[in-house]
Enzyme design. Structure first.
Site, PDB file in Angstrom:
ATOM      1  N   ASP A 180       0.827  -1.209   0.000  1.00 53.67           N
ATOM      2  CA  ASP A 180       0.000   0.000   0.000  1.00 53.67           C
ATOM      3  C   ASP A 180       0.863   1.263   0.000  1.00 53.67           C
ATOM      4  O   ASP A 180       0.757   2.123   0.875  1.00 53.67           O
ATOM      5  CB  ASP A 180      -0.983   0.003   1.169  1.00 53.67           C
ATOM      6  CG  ASP A 180      -2.250  -0.783   0.855  1.00 53.67           C
ATOM      7  OD1 ASP A 180      -2.275  -1.470  -0.191  1.00 53.67           O
ATOM      8  OD2 ASP A 180      -3.213  -0.711   1.641  1.00 53.67           O
ATOM      9  N   HIS A 196      -3.940  -2.117  -2.634  1.00 54.07           N
ATOM     10  CA  HIS A 196      -4.035  -0.902  -3.437  1.00 54.07           C
ATOM     11  C   HIS A 196      -3.146  -0.963  -4.678  1.00 54.07           C
ATOM     12  O   HIS A 196      -3.439  -0.305  -5.682  1.00 54.07           O
ATOM     13  CB  HIS A 196      -3.710   0.324  -2.581  1.00 54.07           C
ATOM     14  CG  HIS A 196      -4.852   0.735  -1.714  1.00 54.07           C
ATOM     15  ND1 HIS A 196      -5.781   1.680  -2.097  1.00 54.07           N
ATOM     16  CD2 HIS A 196      -5.243   0.287  -0.490  1.00 54.07           C
ATOM     17  CE1 HIS A 196      -6.685   1.822  -1.138  1.00 54.07           C
ATOM     18  NE2 HIS A 196      -6.378   0.988  -0.150  1.00 54.07           N
TER      19      HIS A 196
END
Length: 389
Positions: free
Chosen positions: A102, A138
């Site tokens: 992330d 992500h």
């Protein structure tokens, strides 16, 4: 004052040719009788790296960064691997740094952080150390084309980087490594040229979305860069992943998972035989759901839930040959901590200004012990190091 004690290192699987990172001639290990021995090389198995043997190395784990370059630098300086003089030099000697995913979304310096970590990896290898990254949800979301959490200024960084790449005649490696040293000037130039009406400029915003799509779609240059990293990494007896690992992931094969996600990221989707998104990148992220349960204090859970989590964690660690798991994904309001007999360490403290804007903390691992390094003061160079937890 409790410490986490680990058994001796398990042998690495022989399924892939081994890659060696040789320590420099000056890397020495002091023995109990005062003699000094040269460090053994770091041995890497898997492509992308999946199993790593790093004898006698200090390991540092850093949580989610979410596009905040300032906080990323603070965390790396806190960890003792980044210079504080603004030159972004590796000072960690033979340390092994692991970032647990992330880096993308919620901040505007995503490519700069990725560039910084690549530059530090090059420098670390020259000193007998290494930098590893683990892709988080992500990263896979962006390769999939899910831009829901992208900061508006991150689209601008993508536009700038594509223009910058042209200046380097499409020499990706050189441009990518140098972006960390030049991105600030590009950012300042863009800021100085912006007007009030830029926020309403639809064409400009579309250009940023297109630039991000070009870079991050499967087969895109930045997606290929991400494909160099796995979603699961074992260093010595420590398992690193973003949202948590479950027994069915291990049964599927963690090398296989890493390989399939990597292949999907670097393969263009405009061919009939292009690989489909692997299950681990979508349905496989039920590990993220489990990380939310992992992240809750045992005092908040029913007895049967604690027993269930303990069994899942034990079975997973045993199956992969690890003694503890290090995860990110879920911000910890209490800072870096461990649960379930320190079988799982949680290192996401929400440090990014796009998340909780909290003070950085990192996890340091030395042999069979782990400790949290945190700052209890406003100035990061006045460090207060926590006792062993």
């Amino acid at each position: 004052m409790a410490s986490l004690y680990l058994n001796s290192l398990l042998p690495l699987p022989p399924s892939h040719p081994q890659k060696l990172l040789e320590p420099s001639s000056s890397s020495l290990l002091s023995t109990s009788n005062g003699n000094e021995l040269a460090l053994k090389p770091i041995v890497i198995n898997g492509d992308p790296p999946t199993f790593v043997s790093a004898p006698a190395r200090r390991i540092v784990a850093v949580g989610d960064l979410h596009g905040d370059l300032g906080k990323a630098r603070d965390a790396l300086q806190l960890a003792g691997v980044l210079s504080s003089d603004g030159r972004d030099q590796w000072v960690g000697q033979d340390t092994v740094l692991v970032q647990v995913g992330d880096i993308l979304d919620r901040g505007d310096d995503e490519i700069a952080i990725l560039s910084l970590l690549r530059s530090l990896d090059d420098q670390a290898k020259a000193n007998g150390g290494a930098v590893f990254q683990v892709n988080g949800n992500h990263e896979t979301m962006n390769v999939e084309g899910d831009f829901r959490y992208v900061d508006a200024r991150a689209f601008d960084e993508c536009t700038d980087f594509l223009d910058y790449l042209e200046d380097y005649a499409q020499d990706w490696d050189k441009a990518f490594r140098n972006w960390i040293f030049e991105s600030r000037q590009w950012k300042e130039d863009r800021r100085s040229s912006q007007t009030y009406w830029d926020q309403w400029n639809v064409v400009k915003r579309q250009k940023g979305v297109i630039a991000r799509s070009v870079l991050l779609r499967p087969g895109g240059r930045l997606a290929c860069e991400l494909s160099r990293h796995g979603v699961i990494l074992r260093v010595n007896n420590w398992l690193f992943c973003h949202g948590g690992l479950l027994p069915h992931h291990v049964a599927y094969g963690i090398e296989r998972i890493n390989r399939e996600v990597s292949t999907w990221m670097r393969s263009p989707t405009n061919y009939e035989d292009s690989p489909q998104m692997p299950f681990i990148a979508t349905r496989g992220y039920d590990s993220v759901v489990w990380s939310r349960l992992y992240s809750r204090e045992t005092s908040e859970l029913e007895d049967y839930q604690i027993e269930q989590v303990n069994k899942i964690l034990h079975d997973t660690l045993e199956a992969v040959g690890a003694k503890a798991m290090v995860v990110g994904h879920t911000p910890q309001l209490s800072g870096v901590n461990c649960e379930y007999g320190c079988g799982i360490w949680r290192v996401d403290v929400g440090m990014s200004s796009g998340v909780l804007d909290s003070r950085p903390e990192v996890l340091e691992i030395r042999g069979d012990k782990a400790r949290v390094i945190r700052s209890n003061r406003d100035r990061l160079h006045e460090l207060q190091v926590a006792d062993y937890i």
